[in-house]
Motif scaffolding. Structure first.
Motif, mmCIF file in Angstrom:
data_model
loop_
_atom_site.group_PDB
_atom_site.id
_atom_site.type_symbol
_atom_site.label_atom_id
_atom_site.label_comp_id
_atom_site.label_asym_id
_atom_site.label_seq_id
_atom_site.Cartn_x
_atom_site.Cartn_y
_atom_site.Cartn_z
ATOM 1 N N LEU A 187 0.858 -1.175 0.000
ATOM 2 C CA LEU A 187 0.000 0.000 0.000
ATOM 3 C C LEU A 187 0.900 1.233 0.000
ATOM 4 O O LEU A 187 1.683 1.428 0.933
ATOM 5 C CB LEU A 187 -0.911 0.026 1.231
ATOM 6 C CG LEU A 187 -1.792 -1.208 1.472
ATOM 7 C CD1 LEU A 187 -2.669 -0.978 2.702
ATOM 8 C CD2 LEU A 187 -2.660 -1.504 0.259
ATOM 9 N N ARG A 188 0.772 2.066 -1.035
ATOM 10 C CA ARG A 188 1.689 3.199 -1.178
ATOM 11 C C ARG A 188 0.939 4.509 -1.222
ATOM 12 O O ARG A 188 -0.117 4.641 -1.831
ATOM 13 C CB ARG A 188 2.509 3.065 -2.460
ATOM 14 C CG ARG A 188 3.406 1.840 -2.522
ATOM 15 C CD ARG A 188 4.254 1.903 -3.763
ATOM 16 N NE ARG A 188 5.179 3.037 -3.736
ATOM 17 C CZ ARG A 188 5.659 3.628 -4.814
ATOM 18 N NH1 ARG A 188 5.294 3.224 -6.019
ATOM 19 N NH2 ARG A 188 6.500 4.638 -4.704
ATOM 20 N N ASP A 189 1.492 5.498 -0.544
ATOM 21 C CA ASP A 189 1.079 6.877 -0.686
ATOM 22 C C ASP A 189 2.355 7.674 -0.927
ATOM 23 O O ASP A 189 3.423 7.094 -1.123
ATOM 24 C CB ASP A 189 0.323 7.352 0.554
ATOM 25 C CG ASP A 189 -0.514 8.591 0.287
ATOM 26 O OD1 ASP A 189 -0.528 9.060 -0.861
ATOM 27 O OD2 ASP A 189 -1.148 9.100 1.228
ATOM 28 N N ARG A 190 2.281 8.963 -0.889
ATOM 29 C CA ARG A 190 3.477 9.768 -1.133
ATOM 30 C C ARG A 190 4.542 9.473 -0.084
ATOM 31 O O ARG A 190 4.342 9.739 1.108
ATOM 32 C CB ARG A 190 3.119 11.251 -1.098
ATOM 33 C CG ARG A 190 2.210 11.684 -2.232
ATOM 34 C CD ARG A 190 1.876 13.156 -2.116
ATOM 35 N NE ARG A 190 1.071 13.400 -0.935
ATOM 36 C CZ ARG A 190 -0.262 13.401 -0.933
ATOM 37 N NH1 ARG A 190 -0.920 13.150 -2.040
ATOM 38 N NH2 ARG A 190 -0.941 13.636 0.167
ATOM 39 N N PRO A 191 5.694 8.902 -0.464
ATOM 40 C CA PRO A 191 6.737 8.597 0.520
ATOM 41 C C PRO A 191 7.385 9.869 1.047
ATOM 42 O O PRO A 191 7.486 10.878 0.354
ATOM 43 C CB PRO A 191 7.741 7.751 -0.268
ATOM 44 C CG PRO A 191 7.530 8.147 -1.696
ATOM 45 C CD PRO A 191 6.069 8.484 -1.828
ATOM 46 N N THR A 192 7.813 9.810 2.289
ATOM 47 C CA THR A 192 8.438 10.960 2.928
ATOM 48 C C THR A 192 9.720 11.355 2.204
ATOM 49 O O THR A 192 10.590 10.523 1.950
ATOM 50 C CB THR A 192 8.746 10.638 4.406
ATOM 51 O OG1 THR A 192 7.546 10.251 5.050
ATOM 52 C CG2 THR A 192 9.336 11.849 5.108
ATOM 53 N N GLY A 193 9.820 12.640 1.861
ATOM 54 C CA GLY A 193 11.020 13.142 1.211
ATOM 55 C C GLY A 193 11.202 12.691 -0.218
ATOM 56 O O GLY A 193 12.267 12.905 -0.812
ATOM 57 N N GLY A 194 10.186 12.045 -0.791
ATOM 58 C CA GLY A 194 10.292 11.583 -2.174
ATOM 59 C C GLY A 194 11.094 10.311 -2.342
ATOM 60 O O GLY A 194 11.202 9.781 -3.448
ATOM 61 N N LEU A 195 11.685 9.783 -1.267
ATOM 62 C CA LEU A 195 12.454 8.543 -1.350
ATOM 63 C C LEU A 195 11.495 7.361 -1.265
ATOM 64 O O LEU A 195 10.524 7.385 -0.511
ATOM 65 C CB LEU A 195 13.466 8.469 -0.198
ATOM 66 C CG LEU A 195 14.525 9.571 -0.163
ATOM 67 C CD1 LEU A 195 15.368 9.448 1.098
ATOM 68 C CD2 LEU A 195 15.405 9.515 -1.403
ATOM 69 N N THR A 196 11.764 6.316 -2.020
ATOM 70 C CA THR A 196 10.884 5.162 -2.021
ATOM 71 C C THR A 196 11.675 3.867 -1.920
ATOM 72 O O THR A 196 12.726 3.716 -2.553
ATOM 73 C CB THR A 196 9.997 5.129 -3.281
ATOM 74 O OG1 THR A 196 9.203 3.933 -3.274
ATOM 75 C CG2 THR A 196 10.836 5.181 -4.555
ATOM 76 N N ALA A 197 11.140 2.951 -1.117
ATOM 77 C CA ALA A 197 11.729 1.615 -0.989
ATOM 78 C C ALA A 197 10.956 0.600 -1.810
ATOM 79 O O ALA A 197 11.204 -0.606 -1.703
ATOM 80 C CB ALA A 197 11.752 1.197 0.483
ATOM 81 N N ALA A 198 10.006 1.068 -2.638
ATOM 82 C CA ALA A 198 9.180 0.143 -3.408
ATOM 83 C C ALA A 198 9.996 -0.759 -4.340
ATOM 84 O O ALA A 198 9.733 -1.967 -4.409
ATOM 85 C CB ALA A 198 8.123 0.916 -4.191
ATOM 86 N N PRO A 199 10.992 -0.241 -5.087
ATOM 87 C CA PRO A 199 11.784 -1.143 -5.939
ATOM 88 C C PRO A 199 12.477 -2.241 -5.138
ATOM 89 O O PRO A 199 12.504 -3.406 -5.563
ATOM 90 C CB PRO A 199 12.792 -0.198 -6.599
ATOM 91 C CG PRO A 199 12.110 1.135 -6.608
ATOM 92 C CD PRO A 199 11.354 1.179 -5.316
ATOM 93 N N ALA A 200 13.018 -1.888 -3.981
ATOM 94 C CA ALA A 200 13.672 -2.900 -3.144
ATOM 95 C C ALA A 200 12.654 -3.908 -2.630
ATOM 96 O O ALA A 200 12.955 -5.109 -2.502
ATOM 97 C CB ALA A 200 14.388 -2.224 -1.974
ATOM 98 N N ALA A 201 11.445 -3.440 -2.326
ATOM 99 C CA ALA A 201 10.403 -4.348 -1.858
ATOM 100 C C ALA A 201 10.013 -5.336 -2.945
ATOM 101 O O ALA A 201 9.860 -6.540 -2.689
ATOM 102 C CB ALA A 201 9.184 -3.538 -1.410
ATOM 103 N N ARG A 202 9.874 -4.835 -4.171
ATOM 104 C CA ARG A 202 9.528 -5.732 -5.284
ATOM 105 C C ARG A 202 10.640 -6.752 -5.509
ATOM 106 O O ARG A 202 10.374 -7.941 -5.735
ATOM 107 C CB ARG A 202 9.290 -4.918 -6.549
ATOM 108 C CG ARG A 202 8.119 -3.935 -6.455
ATOM 109 C CD ARG A 202 7.868 -3.252 -7.796
ATOM 110 N NE ARG A 202 6.929 -2.148 -7.641
ATOM 111 C CZ ARG A 202 7.269 -0.869 -7.626
ATOM 112 N NH1 ARG A 202 8.558 -0.521 -7.767
ATOM 113 N NH2 ARG A 202 6.362 0.081 -7.487
#
Length: 375
Positions: free
Chosen positions: A316-331
């Protein structure tokens, strides 16, 4: 076992929905508008607070109060003064639950009481205790209940809960969408008034509009292939949901989804926030719950053997803090361990709207999973 054919049979879903859960999810937008009207009629818009309270104490039974406190605390931001008063007692029934004010509570604090019941004797006593301590008291509960009388006696503010006839069939379903929005909406308006968060009337109307749009996308008449909630329910049919959230607003939505899966569908799940979730659940995905942990055995008898339980990541994703995202690592982590992953990301909008969308889609998914599995 999940009856996937039931998902695309609106009449069958209606017959299976003895608790009014699907109707509650579909009418969430209308419930928000009714609750907003009750709030205005109770005089919340005319309040002139002297300033922000030192602490906002929230008391109420079940996960509805837990979700409400979690969401309000998140919206209030870091250093939030929102504190949930957890009950004690020997059973989760109105007469057995007990609440107490902390010793430091006093005239600069605000007590919020939220309950879909209103007959809990201890909540009435809590309102009286708050009055003696000088705390301001606001309650949201059904009309004509002992709590309503107690709040009036404590010179507090009472907001009638926006109820529906089918609410009588789900008194303990704190995860039910109708109950959640009926209790939350007045408190959003109240805390906006005291300056703790930003939820003016126009923002609450946008929440209702977003909930209406989700009801159109996720309603029972929409087929599974074009329905994100039905699709998610089908994907979780034989899996253990491992719910990962990213973005401040997504956290409460993920925790609510986990609670709804347990209470409504009888399904266990795990929930954690990114990026910490990657370390917390790495061993789990590498263990026997990983999809690749069930090697094919030609001689194994599969006739009587139930399917193995495997993890499925729900991101479940919303706007990540500071624009940084861990989604690629999660996938990458999920796919490296042959673990399927489902993703939900809301459309653009304000924080309240995106949070409402995540909650609404996952509410529908939990309800569909409950109905199709016979929970």
């Amino acid at each position: 076992m999940l009856d996937e054919s039931l998902l695309d049979t609106p009449e069958g879903l209606s017959e299976a929905d003895r608790r009014g859960l699907l109707r509650g999810a579909a009418e969430a937008g209308a419930r928000v508008r009714t609750a907003a009207r009750h709030t205005a009629e109770a005089g919340v818009g005319g309040l002139t607070p002297d300033g922000r309270p030192r602490a906002v104490l929230i008391a109420g039974p079940g996960v509805a109060a837990t979700h409400t406190a979690d969401l309000l605390g998140t919206l209030a931001g870091p250093g939030s003064p929102v504190v949930r008063l957890a009950p004690t007692g020997v059973a989760p029934v109105p007469g057995a639950l007990r609440w107490e004010l902390p010793g430091w509570a006093g005239s600069v604090d605000l007590l919020l009481i939220t309950t879909p019941d209103g007959t809990e004797p201890s909540l009435s006593l809590l309102a009286e205790q708050a009055y003696r301590r000088g705390c301001s008291v606001v309650a949201v509960a059904p009309q004509s209940t002992p709590l309503a009388e107690a709040v009036a006696g404590a010179h507090g503010l009472f907001v009638p809960m926006a109820t529906a006839p089918y609410d009588q069939q789900e008194p303990l379903a704190g995860s039910a969408p109708g109950v959640f929005w009926a209790l939350l909406t007045p408190l959003l308006a109240l805390l906006d008034r005291v300056g703790l968060l930003d939820a003016p009337p126009e923002a609450i109307e946008r929440i209702a509009d977003r909930l209406d749009r989700i009801a159109e996308r996720c309603g029972p008449a929409i087929a599974t292939y074009g329905n994100p909630a039905k699709t998610l329910a089908a994907e979780l049919a034989d899996g253990l949901p491992v719910i990962w959230t990213e973005g401040t607003s997504a956290g409460p939505a993920g925790r609510r989804f986990a609670a709804a899966l347990a209470e409504l569908a009888g399904r266990p799940s795990l929930v954690a926030e990114l990026p910490e979730a990657l370390a917390a659940h790495a061993a789990l995905l590498a263990g026997p719950l990983a999809a690749g942990a069930d090697p094919e055995d030609f001689f194994r008898d599969r006739v009587e053997e139930p399917p193995a339980l495997h993890a499925r990541v729900v991101l479940l994703r919303d706007r990540p803090t500071g624009g940084l995202t861990a989604a690629p690592a999660a996938r990458d982590l999920a796919l490296d361990h042959d673990t399927p992953i489902s993703e939900l990301e809301p459309e653009e909008g304000g924080e309240l709207e995106t949070l409402a969308e995540l909650i609404a889609v996952t509410d529908f998914a939990a309800v569909y999973l409950a109905l199709a599995s016979g929970a």
